[in-house]
Design a protein around this motif. Structure first.
Motif, PDB file in Angstrom:
ATOM      1  N   THR A 182       0.803  -1.230   0.000  1.00  0.00           N
ATOM      2  CA  THR A 182       0.000   0.000   0.000  1.00  0.00           C
ATOM      3  C   THR A 182       0.829   1.269   0.000  1.00  0.00           C
ATOM      4  OG1 THR A 182      -0.094  -0.004   2.421  1.00  0.00           O
ATOM      5  CG2 THR A 182      -1.855  -1.161   1.240  1.00  0.00           C
ATOM      6  N   GLY A 183       2.151   1.128   0.160  1.00  0.00           N
ATOM      7  CA  GLY A 183       3.005   2.300   0.211  1.00  0.00           C
ATOM      8  C   GLY A 183       3.432   2.662   1.608  1.00  0.00           C
ATOM      9  N   ALA A 184       2.915   1.944   2.592  1.00  0.00           N
ATOM     10  CA  ALA A 184       3.273   2.190   3.989  1.00  0.00           C
ATOM     11  C   ALA A 184       4.096   1.023   4.516  1.00  0.00           C
ATOM     12  CB  ALA A 184       2.019   2.365   4.835  1.00  0.00           C
ATOM     13  N   GLY A 185       5.165   1.342   5.234  1.00  0.00           N
ATOM     14  CA  GLY A 185       5.980   0.289   5.801  1.00  0.00           C
ATOM     15  C   GLY A 185       7.114  -0.130   4.880  1.00  0.00           C
ATOM     16  N   ASP A 186       7.933  -1.027   5.371  1.00  0.00           N
ATOM     17  CA  ASP A 186       9.105  -1.507   4.657  1.00  0.00           C
ATOM     18  C   ASP A 186       8.695  -2.494   3.577  1.00  0.00           C
ATOM     19  OD1 ASP A 186      11.547  -2.435   3.800  1.00  0.00           O
ATOM     20  OD2 ASP A 186      12.222  -3.130   5.765  1.00  0.00           O
ATOM     21  N   LEU A 187       9.168  -2.265   2.381  1.00  0.00           N
ATOM     22  CA  LEU A 187       8.872  -3.158   1.260  1.00  0.00           C
ATOM     23  C   LEU A 187       9.349  -4.581   1.551  1.00  0.00           C
ATOM     24  CD1 LEU A 187       7.578  -2.260  -1.458  1.00  0.00           C
ATOM     25  CD2 LEU A 187       9.835  -2.454  -2.482  1.00  0.00           C
ATOM     26  N   LEU A 188      10.356  -4.727   2.397  1.00  0.00           N
ATOM     27  CA  LEU A 188      10.917  -6.029   2.721  1.00  0.00           C
ATOM     28  C   LEU A 188      10.286  -6.658   3.963  1.00  0.00           C
ATOM     29  CD1 LEU A 188      14.708  -5.372   2.012  1.00  0.00           C
ATOM     30  CD2 LEU A 188      12.939  -6.227   0.468  1.00  0.00           C
ATOM     31  N   ASP A 189       9.237  -6.047   4.478  1.00  0.00           N
ATOM     32  CA  ASP A 189       8.506  -6.620   5.601  1.00  0.00           C
ATOM     33  C   ASP A 189       7.289  -7.373   5.058  1.00  0.00           C
ATOM     34  OD1 ASP A 189       7.042  -7.254   7.837  1.00  0.00           O
ATOM     35  OD2 ASP A 189       7.091  -5.240   8.696  1.00  0.00           O
ATOM     36  N   PRO A 190       7.196  -8.686   5.283  1.00  0.00           N
ATOM     37  CA  PRO A 190       6.038  -9.434   4.776  1.00  0.00           C
ATOM     38  C   PRO A 190       4.700  -8.845   5.204  1.00  0.00           C
ATOM     39  CG  PRO A 190       7.705 -10.937   5.627  1.00  0.00           C
ATOM     40  CD  PRO A 190       8.149  -9.557   6.005  1.00  0.00           C
ATOM     41  N   LYS A 191       4.669  -8.183   6.357  1.00  0.00           N
ATOM     42  CA  LYS A 191       3.423  -7.594   6.846  1.00  0.00           C
ATOM     43  C   LYS A 191       2.983  -6.396   6.010  1.00  0.00           C
ATOM     44  CE  LYS A 191       4.248  -9.050  11.625  1.00  0.00           C
ATOM     45  NZ  LYS A 191       4.469  -8.588  13.029  1.00  0.00           N
ATOM     46  N   SER A 192       3.878  -5.882   5.159  1.00  0.00           N
ATOM     47  CA  SER A 192       3.536  -4.755   4.290  1.00  0.00           C
ATOM     48  C   SER A 192       2.796  -5.204   3.030  1.00  0.00           C
ATOM     49  CB  SER A 192       4.808  -3.993   3.883  1.00  0.00           C
ATOM     50  OG  SER A 192       5.450  -3.440   5.011  1.00  0.00           O
ATOM     51  N   TRP A 193       2.645  -6.522   2.850  1.00  0.00           N
ATOM     52  CA  TRP A 193       2.008  -7.071   1.657  1.00  0.00           C
ATOM     53  C   TRP A 193       0.729  -7.817   2.045  1.00  0.00           C
ATOM     54  CZ3 TRP A 193       3.947  -6.130  -3.198  1.00  0.00           C
ATOM     55  CH2 TRP A 193       5.236  -5.612  -3.267  1.00  0.00           C
ATOM     56  N   THR A 194      -0.306  -7.642   1.241  1.00  0.00           N
ATOM     57  CA  THR A 194      -1.545  -8.393   1.428  1.00  0.00           C
ATOM     58  C   THR A 194      -1.849  -9.174   0.157  1.00  0.00           C
ATOM     59  OG1 THR A 194      -2.899  -6.517   0.676  1.00  0.00           O
ATOM     60  CG2 THR A 194      -2.489  -6.717   3.049  1.00  0.00           C
ATOM     61  N   LYS A 195      -2.445 -10.332   0.323  1.00  0.00           N
ATOM     62  CA  LYS A 195      -2.769 -11.206  -0.804  1.00  0.00           C
ATOM     63  C   LYS A 195      -4.239 -11.071  -1.167  1.00  0.00           C
ATOM     64  CE  LYS A 195      -0.999 -15.340  -0.976  1.00  0.00           C
ATOM     65  NZ  LYS A 195      -0.709 -16.788  -0.763  1.00  0.00           N
ATOM     66  N   SER A 196      -4.538 -11.122  -2.454  1.00  0.00           N
ATOM     67  CA  SER A 196      -5.925 -11.077  -2.905  1.00  0.00           C
ATOM     68  C   SER A 196      -6.697 -12.262  -2.328  1.00  0.00           C
ATOM     69  CB  SER A 196      -5.993 -11.100  -4.435  1.00  0.00           C
ATOM     70  OG  SER A 196      -5.333 -12.252  -4.959  1.00  0.00           O
ATOM     71  N   ALA A 197      -7.974 -12.043  -2.045  1.00  0.00           N
ATOM     72  CA  ALA A 197      -8.795 -13.093  -1.447  1.00  0.00           C
ATOM     73  C   ALA A 197      -9.076 -14.236  -2.403  1.00  0.00           C
ATOM     74  CB  ALA A 197     -10.108 -12.492  -0.947  1.00  0.00           C
ATOM     75  N   GLY A 198      -8.912 -13.993  -3.672  1.00  0.00           N
ATOM     76  CA  GLY A 198      -9.127 -15.010  -4.686  1.00  0.00           C
ATOM     77  C   GLY A 198      -8.296 -14.686  -5.903  1.00  0.00           C
ATOM     78  N   PRO A 199      -8.323 -15.521  -6.932  1.00  0.00           N
ATOM     79  CA  PRO A 199      -7.569 -15.220  -8.148  1.00  0.00           C
ATOM     80  C   PRO A 199      -8.119 -13.975  -8.827  1.00  0.00           C
ATOM     81  CG  PRO A 199      -9.056 -17.060  -8.519  1.00  0.00           C
ATOM     82  CD  PRO A 199      -9.108 -16.769  -7.047  1.00  0.00           C
ATOM     83  N   VAL A 200      -7.233 -13.223  -9.469  1.00  0.00           N
ATOM     84  CA  VAL A 200      -7.652 -11.985 -10.140  1.00  0.00           C
ATOM     85  C   VAL A 200      -7.703 -12.134 -11.658  1.00  0.00           C
ATOM     86  CG1 VAL A 200      -6.834 -10.498  -8.273  1.00  0.00           C
ATOM     87  CG2 VAL A 200      -5.254 -11.134 -10.117  1.00  0.00           C
ATOM     88  N   PHE A 201      -7.313 -13.312 -12.153  1.00  0.00           N
ATOM     89  CA  PHE A 201      -7.359 -13.556 -13.601  1.00  0.00           C
ATOM     90  C   PHE A 201      -7.362 -15.066 -13.794  1.00  0.00           C
ATOM     91  CE2 PHE A 201      -5.399 -13.394 -17.983  1.00  0.00           C
ATOM     92  CZ  PHE A 201      -6.353 -12.571 -18.568  1.00  0.00           C
ATOM     93  N   THR A 202      -8.439 -15.594 -14.364  1.00  0.00           N
ATOM     94  CA  THR A 202      -8.595 -17.039 -14.500  1.00  0.00           C
ATOM     95  C   THR A 202      -8.914 -17.418 -15.940  1.00  0.00           C
ATOM     96  OG1 THR A 202     -10.955 -16.906 -13.949  1.00  0.00           O
ATOM     97  CG2 THR A 202      -9.420 -17.257 -12.117  1.00  0.00           C
ATOM     98  N   GLN A 203      -8.803 -18.708 -16.217  1.00  0.00           N
ATOM     99  CA  GLN A 203      -9.032 -19.166 -17.581  1.00  0.00           C
ATOM    100  C   GLN A 203     -10.478 -18.941 -18.004  1.00  0.00           C
ATOM    101  OE1 GLN A 203      -7.632 -23.165 -17.268  1.00  0.00           O
ATOM    102  NE2 GLN A 203      -9.552 -23.981 -16.495  1.00  0.00           N
ATOM    103  N   ALA A 204     -10.662 -18.839 -19.333  1.00  0.00           N
ATOM    104  CA  ALA A 204     -11.989 -18.584 -19.900  1.00  0.00           C
ATOM    105  C   ALA A 204     -12.238 -19.581 -21.025  1.00  0.00           C
ATOM    106  CB  ALA A 204     -12.085 -17.148 -20.421  1.00  0.00           C
TER     107      ALA A 204
END
Length: 352
Positions: A259-281
């Motif tokens: 999000t732009g807050a915190g250390d880029l190298l801190d795992p807590k600074s990253w969040t994962k999408s709740a589901g896939p954002v691009f899937t097969q069609a």
């Protein structure tokens, strides 16, 4: 013909020419084969690479939609017997400035010497203004201090600092591929420890059944995959799109958000999408989409590139071909990739 008539004719011809250019179309895939596609746009040119397995081949074109007829050249073939001489995967070309401010080209690629267990990432450099010319020299292996298995590295200059992200193992082939990030001292040297920011831990990214034939060769029964991470900056935020599941199954894209807050190298600074954002069609004839990149056309529209299979049973071979399509942004600033576009004519990316 008087002067006014001549002027009207010129205006009409120019308008017709503009209309023809605006109506140029392409149909996916933009090339018949091209696993792990990568595009870099620089100085009005698109530079494209994909996995060939045996060498590093570079394509150059004014419009990525014209890739099938673009100039191409084998720019590097590793010497036999080297630890980077086999199974060359996922090459990416980048341009970074050296300490004197001069731009140099770098290519990151995964390779091994014996089998997949020896896969690491290697870097070559070229000081020529045109990467199709000049000499490419090996800078060496780029990896963490403990020399872990790694593939699919991508690099970004984020606010004046180089960072690398890649797919790696925690141990020696534990049946799981994770996403790591590290700071770089220079384009070929990791500075400090690697940091794990994602592992397959959600139901939608744990479809890892291994084919029976592979199990007979000593493979584990399941492999859970996070791989092919690609940086995507937008305003003050930074995203990493990555490929989940396996290339022989329902490959898809997940998204990590800084999000732009915190250390880029801190795992807590990253969040994962709740589901896939691009899937097969399947309804559009597109299976197992993943491992790509992003670029911006001349008109400011954002595009994605990814490989996909033409059927559900094509697996991890050369039937994977590069597709491109535009994407948009949600109101919260996150990317909206939509779904794989049908194989019907679309307007080409703007080049003017």
């Amino acid at each position: 013909m008087n002067s006014l008539q001549r002027l009207l004719l010129v205006v009409t011809l120019l308008a017709s020419s503009h209309t023809l250019l605006a109506q140029r179309t392409f149909t996916n895939p933009i090339k018949n084969s091209g696993p792990d596609p990568w595009v870099l746009q620089k100085d009005g040119w698109y530079y494209y690479m994909n996995t060939t397995g045996s060498n590093l081949t570079l394509w150059k074109t004014r419009n990525i939609a014209d890739l099938a007829t673009a100039e191409s050249k084998v720019i590097y073939t590793p010497p036999a017997g080297q630890p980077y001489s086999r199974e060359l995967w996922a090459p990416e070309i980048h341009s970074f400035k050296d300490n004197r401010g001069d731009a140099r080209w770098y290519i990151y690629f995964s390779a091994d010497s014996l089998n997949n267990l020896t896969h690491r990432v290697w870097v070559i450099e070229n000081p020529s203004p045109d990467p199709m010319q000049g000499e490419w020299t090996m800078k060496g292996k780029i990896g963490d201090k403990d020399n872990h298995w790694e593939i699919d590295m991508s690099v970004i200059d984020y606010k004046g600092q180089l960072y690398a992200t890649w797919s790696g193992w925690e141990g020696a082939g534990n049946g799981r591929q994770d996403i790591y990030i590290a700071r770089l001292k220079n384009p070929w040297t990791i500075d400090g420890d690697r940091v794990k920011i994602s592992q397959p831990d959600q139901p939608w990214e744990m479809h890892g059944d291994v084919p029976q034939a592979w199990q007979k060769n000593g493979e584990v029964a399941k492999i859970y995959v996070n791989e092919g991470p690609e940086f995507l900056p937008h305003n003050d935020r930074l995203f990493i799109a990555y490929s989940a599941n396996a290339c022989w199954l329902d490959y898809c894209l997940g998204l990590l958000t800084y999000t732009g807050a915190g250390d880029l190298l801190d795992p807590k600074s990253w969040t994962k999408s709740a589901g896939p954002v691009f899937t097969q069609a399947p309804e559009n004839g597109v299976w197992a989409p993943g491992h790509g990149g992003f670029f911006r056309a001349a008109d400011g529209k954002d595009w994605m590139i990814y490989h996909a299979n033409p059927s559900a049973t094509d697996g991890c071979g050369n039937k994977r071909a590069p597709h491109i399509q535009p994407f948009t942004w949600n109101t919260d600033g996150s990317p909206n990739f939509g779904k794989p576009a049908p194989k019907t004519p679309m307007p080409v990316p703007s080049d003017h």
